[in-house]
Design a protein around this motif. Structure first.
Motif, PDB file in Angstrom:
ATOM      1  N   ILE A  17      -4.684  -3.793  -8.090  1.00 30.34           N
ATOM      2  CA  ILE A  17      -5.173  -2.821  -7.106  1.00 30.34           C
ATOM      3  C   ILE A  17      -4.060  -2.462  -6.125  1.00 30.34           C
ATOM      4  CG2 ILE A  17      -6.790  -2.479  -5.181  1.00 30.34           C
ATOM      5  CD1 ILE A  17      -8.706  -4.427  -6.689  1.00 30.34           C
ATOM      6  N   PHE A  18      -3.354  -3.496  -5.657  1.00 28.93           N
ATOM      7  CA  PHE A  18      -2.259  -3.310  -4.715  1.00 28.93           C
ATOM      8  C   PHE A  18      -1.199  -2.370  -5.299  1.00 28.93           C
ATOM      9  CE2 PHE A  18       1.785  -4.443  -2.796  1.00 28.93           C
ATOM     10  CZ  PHE A  18       1.476  -4.486  -1.444  1.00 28.93           C
ATOM     11  N   LEU A  19      -0.768  -2.659  -6.528  1.00 24.04           N
ATOM     12  CA  LEU A  19       0.268  -1.829  -7.165  1.00 24.04           C
ATOM     13  C   LEU A  19      -0.198  -0.401  -7.384  1.00 24.04           C
ATOM     14  CD1 LEU A  19       1.761  -4.352  -9.723  1.00 24.04           C
ATOM     15  CD2 LEU A  19       2.946  -3.261  -7.802  1.00 24.04           C
ATOM     16  N   HIS A  20      -1.451  -0.241  -7.743  1.00 25.98           N
ATOM     17  CA  HIS A  20      -2.010   1.098  -7.955  1.00 25.98           C
ATOM     18  C   HIS A  20      -1.884   1.939  -6.680  1.00 25.98           C
ATOM     19  CE1 HIS A  20      -4.844   4.230  -9.195  1.00 25.98           C
ATOM     20  NE2 HIS A  20      -5.440   4.055  -8.038  1.00 25.98           N
ATOM     21  N   HIS A  21      -2.321   1.379  -5.568  1.00 26.67           N
ATOM     22  CA  HIS A  21      -2.298   2.137  -4.307  1.00 26.67           C
ATOM     23  C   HIS A  21      -0.881   2.267  -3.748  1.00 26.67           C
ATOM     24  CE1 HIS A  21      -6.510   2.946  -3.897  1.00 26.67           C
ATOM     25  NE2 HIS A  21      -6.736   1.729  -4.363  1.00 26.67           N
ATOM     26  N   LEU A  22      -0.078   1.218  -3.904  1.00 31.02           N
ATOM     27  CA  LEU A  22       1.309   1.300  -3.443  1.00 31.02           C
ATOM     28  C   LEU A  22       2.053   2.395  -4.198  1.00 31.02           C
ATOM     29  CD1 LEU A  22       3.540   0.089  -1.626  1.00 31.02           C
ATOM     30  CD2 LEU A  22       4.090  -1.443  -3.534  1.00 31.02           C
ATOM     31  N   THR A  23       1.832   2.481  -5.501  1.00 32.08           N
ATOM     32  CA  THR A  23       2.498   3.489  -6.315  1.00 32.08           C
ATOM     33  C   THR A  23       2.063   4.892  -5.927  1.00 32.08           C
ATOM     34  OG1 THR A  23       2.827   1.949  -8.133  1.00 32.08           O
ATOM     35  CG2 THR A  23       2.850   4.295  -8.686  1.00 32.08           C
ATOM     36  N   GLY A  28       3.852   9.731  -3.448  1.00 33.14           N
ATOM     37  CA  GLY A  28       3.539  10.784  -2.485  1.00 33.14           C
ATOM     38  C   GLY A  28       4.625  10.932  -1.436  1.00 33.14           C
ATOM     39  N   LYS A  29       5.122   9.806  -0.949  1.00 35.41           N
ATOM     40  CA  LYS A  29       6.193   9.845   0.058  1.00 35.41           C
ATOM     41  C   LYS A  29       7.484  10.411  -0.540  1.00 35.41           C
ATOM     42  CE  LYS A  29       4.285   8.034   3.765  1.00 35.41           C
ATOM     43  NZ  LYS A  29       4.273   8.671   5.070  1.00 35.41           N
ATOM     44  N   ARG A  30       7.780  10.052  -1.777  1.00 37.14           N
ATOM     45  CA  ARG A  30       8.978  10.595  -2.417  1.00 37.14           C
ATOM     46  C   ARG A  30       8.864  12.113  -2.565  1.00 37.14           C
ATOM     47  NH1 ARG A  30      10.470   8.371  -7.573  1.00 37.14           N
ATOM     48  NH2 ARG A  30      12.435   9.391  -7.137  1.00 37.14           N
ATOM     49  N   PHE A  31       7.679  12.578  -2.909  1.00 33.66           N
ATOM     50  CA  PHE A  31       7.456  14.021  -3.017  1.00 33.66           C
ATOM     51  C   PHE A  31       7.660  14.681  -1.647  1.00 33.66           C
ATOM     52  CE2 PHE A  31       4.638  17.732  -2.859  1.00 33.66           C
ATOM     53  CZ  PHE A  31       5.128  18.453  -3.939  1.00 33.66           C
ATOM     54  N   LYS A  60      11.525   8.665   4.971  1.00 30.66           N
ATOM     55  CA  LYS A  60      12.659   7.976   4.336  1.00 30.66           C
ATOM     56  C   LYS A  60      12.586   6.474   4.601  1.00 30.66           C
ATOM     57  CE  LYS A  60      17.754   7.948   4.397  1.00 30.66           C
ATOM     58  NZ  LYS A  60      17.951   6.548   4.712  1.00 30.66           N
ATOM     59  N   ASN A  61      12.331   6.085   5.843  1.00 33.91           N
ATOM     60  CA  ASN A  61      12.228   4.660   6.193  1.00 33.91           C
ATOM     61  C   ASN A  61      11.081   3.993   5.440  1.00 33.91           C
ATOM     62  OD1 ASN A  61      14.337   4.916   8.023  1.00 33.91           O
ATOM     63  ND2 ASN A  61      12.982   5.232   9.767  1.00 33.91           N
ATOM     64  N   GLN A  62       9.964   4.682   5.330  1.00 33.50           N
ATOM     65  CA  GLN A  62       8.802   4.107   4.655  1.00 33.50           C
ATOM     66  C   GLN A  62       9.080   3.913   3.164  1.00 33.50           C
ATOM     67  OE1 GLN A  62       5.166   6.193   5.764  1.00 33.50           O
ATOM     68  NE2 GLN A  62       5.862   6.282   7.885  1.00 33.50           N
ATOM     69  N   ILE A  63       9.770   4.856   2.556  1.00 39.13           N
ATOM     70  CA  ILE A  63      10.140   4.722   1.146  1.00 39.13           C
ATOM     71  C   ILE A  63      11.033   3.491   0.964  1.00 39.13           C
ATOM     72  CG2 ILE A  63      11.537   5.746  -0.710  1.00 39.13           C
ATOM     73  CD1 ILE A  63      10.482   8.504   0.302  1.00 39.13           C
ATOM     74  N   GLU A  64      12.008   3.344   1.847  1.00 34.03           N
ATOM     75  CA  GLU A  64      12.909   2.186   1.756  1.00 34.03           C
ATOM     76  C   GLU A  64      12.133   0.877   1.893  1.00 34.03           C
ATOM     77  OE1 GLU A  64      15.859   3.021   4.747  1.00 34.03           O
ATOM     78  OE2 GLU A  64      16.843   4.547   3.488  1.00 34.03           O
ATOM     79  N   ARG A  65      11.169   0.828   2.805  1.00 37.02           N
ATOM     80  CA  ARG A  65      10.357  -0.379   2.950  1.00 37.02           C
ATOM     81  C   ARG A  65       9.530  -0.644   1.693  1.00 37.02           C
ATOM     82  NH1 ARG A  65       8.853   1.913   8.105  1.00 37.02           N
ATOM     83  NH2 ARG A  65      10.399   1.230   9.621  1.00 37.02           N
ATOM     84  N   MET A  66       8.964   0.423   1.122  1.00 37.59           N
ATOM     85  CA  MET A  66       8.168   0.238  -0.091  1.00 37.59           C
ATOM     86  C   MET A  66       9.049  -0.229  -1.251  1.00 37.59           C
ATOM     87  SD  MET A  66       5.189   3.128   0.030  1.00 37.59           S
ATOM     88  CE  MET A  66       6.056   4.440   0.875  1.00 37.59           C
ATOM     89  N   GLU A  67      10.271   0.253  -1.326  1.00 34.05           N
ATOM     90  CA  GLU A  67      11.192  -0.231  -2.365  1.00 34.05           C
ATOM     91  C   GLU A  67      11.490  -1.712  -2.156  1.00 34.05           C
ATOM     92  OE1 GLU A  67      14.294   2.737  -2.069  1.00 34.05           O
ATOM     93  OE2 GLU A  67      13.230   4.072  -3.465  1.00 34.05           O
ATOM     94  N   TYR A 124      -2.300   2.437   3.905  1.00 32.65           N
ATOM     95  CA  TYR A 124      -1.590   1.273   4.441  1.00 32.65           C
ATOM     96  C   TYR A 124      -2.576   0.210   4.917  1.00 32.65           C
ATOM     97  CZ  TYR A 124       2.843   3.831   4.341  1.00 32.65           C
ATOM     98  OH  TYR A 124       3.964   4.526   3.947  1.00 32.65           O
ATOM     99  N   ARG A 125      -3.645   0.634   5.538  1.00 28.48           N
ATOM    100  CA  ARG A 125      -4.656  -0.320   6.016  1.00 28.48           C
ATOM    101  C   ARG A 125      -5.200  -1.150   4.842  1.00 28.48           C
ATOM    102  NH1 ARG A 125      -8.151   3.059   8.883  1.00 28.48           N
ATOM    103  NH2 ARG A 125      -6.825   2.822  10.694  1.00 28.48           N
ATOM    104  N   MET A 126      -5.516  -0.480   3.734  1.00 28.32           N
ATOM    105  CA  MET A 126      -6.035  -1.188   2.564  1.00 28.32           C
ATOM    106  C   MET A 126      -4.966  -2.112   1.975  1.00 28.32           C
ATOM    107  SD  MET A 126      -7.582   0.146  -1.082  1.00 28.32           S
ATOM    108  CE  MET A 126      -7.956   1.702  -0.373  1.00 28.32           C
ATOM    109  N   LEU A 127      -3.745  -1.623   1.876  1.00 30.69           N
ATOM    110  CA  LEU A 127      -2.658  -2.433   1.338  1.00 30.69           C
ATOM    111  C   LEU A 127      -2.396  -3.662   2.204  1.00 30.69           C
ATOM    112  CD1 LEU A 127      -0.222   0.398   0.214  1.00 30.69           C
ATOM    113  CD2 LEU A 127      -1.387  -1.234  -1.284  1.00 30.69           C
ATOM    114  N   ILE A 128      -2.492  -3.517   3.504  1.00 32.90           N
ATOM    115  CA  ILE A 128      -2.304  -4.652   4.422  1.00 32.90           C
ATOM    116  C   ILE A 128      -3.386  -5.705   4.176  1.00 32.90           C
ATOM    117  CG2 ILE A 128      -2.456  -5.346   6.858  1.00 32.90           C
ATOM    118  CD1 ILE A 128      -1.026  -2.605   7.486  1.00 32.90           C
TER     119      ILE A 128
END
Length: 167
Positions: A17-23, A28-31, A60-67, A124-128
């Motif tokens: 579930i985590f990976l599904h929502h993170l992806t 979306g952020k990359r787009f 950009k910062n959020q993408i880096e954190r997700m990576e 983010y709330r769900m992922l947390i």
């Protein structure tokens, strides 16, 4: 008849579930990152240009954190299957390029950016919550930083909209 509550998912399913929502949010952020310069050009007033530029830096910062999150959990982002952000941003939020009142387009731009931030805040709330269950402490911290940036951007666009409408 009492409603049935599904059993709590095990750790393997929680990670799925985590990976599904993170992806979804990552893609979306990359787009969005690819479209930031176009979004800045849509703004008519300097305050909004600066806010959208700041938004782009936060993306950009959020993408880096997700990576970093992907590395921490030993995973890689999967290819885009469904990207709800793409659907919202497609055609530059359907802004009316024939509009003779720039304020209307600016307000629409802020509205759509806030819609995106609300999607991010909820995601983010769900992922947390899931990261906490999986005991991903560092991941939880990175997600909290992303959550805070999205919430701050939402507030910034609200303040700018208020300034536009009341001044």
């Amino acid at each position: 008849m009492a409603p049935n509550t599904p059993p709590a998912p095990d750790d393997a399913f929680l990670k799925q579930i985590f990976l599904h929502h993170l992806t979804r949010i990552y893609n979306g952020k990359r787009f969005l990152q690819q479209r930031t310069d176009d979004l800045i050009k849509l703004a008519s007033f300097k305050a909004l240009e600066l806010a959208v530029s700041e938004f782009g830096g936060d993306v950009k910062n959020q993408i880096e954190r997700m990576e970093e999150i992907y590395e921490l959990i030993g995973e890689k982002p999967s290819p885009e299957v469904c990207n709800p952000i793409r659907s919202i941003v497609k055609d530059e939020f359907c802004l009316d390029h024939e509009q003779t009142i720039p304020l209307l387009n600016d307000l629409d731009l802020m509205l759509y950016l806030q819609v995106l931030e609300h999607i991010n805040i909820t995601s983010y709330r769900m992922l947390i919550m899931i990261a906490k269950l999986l005991k991903y402490d560092k991941v939880k911290q990175l997600l909290t930083e992303n959550f805070d940036e999205s919430a701050d951007n939402d507030k910034l666009f609200t303040l700018i909209a208020k300034e536009y409408i009341t001044d």
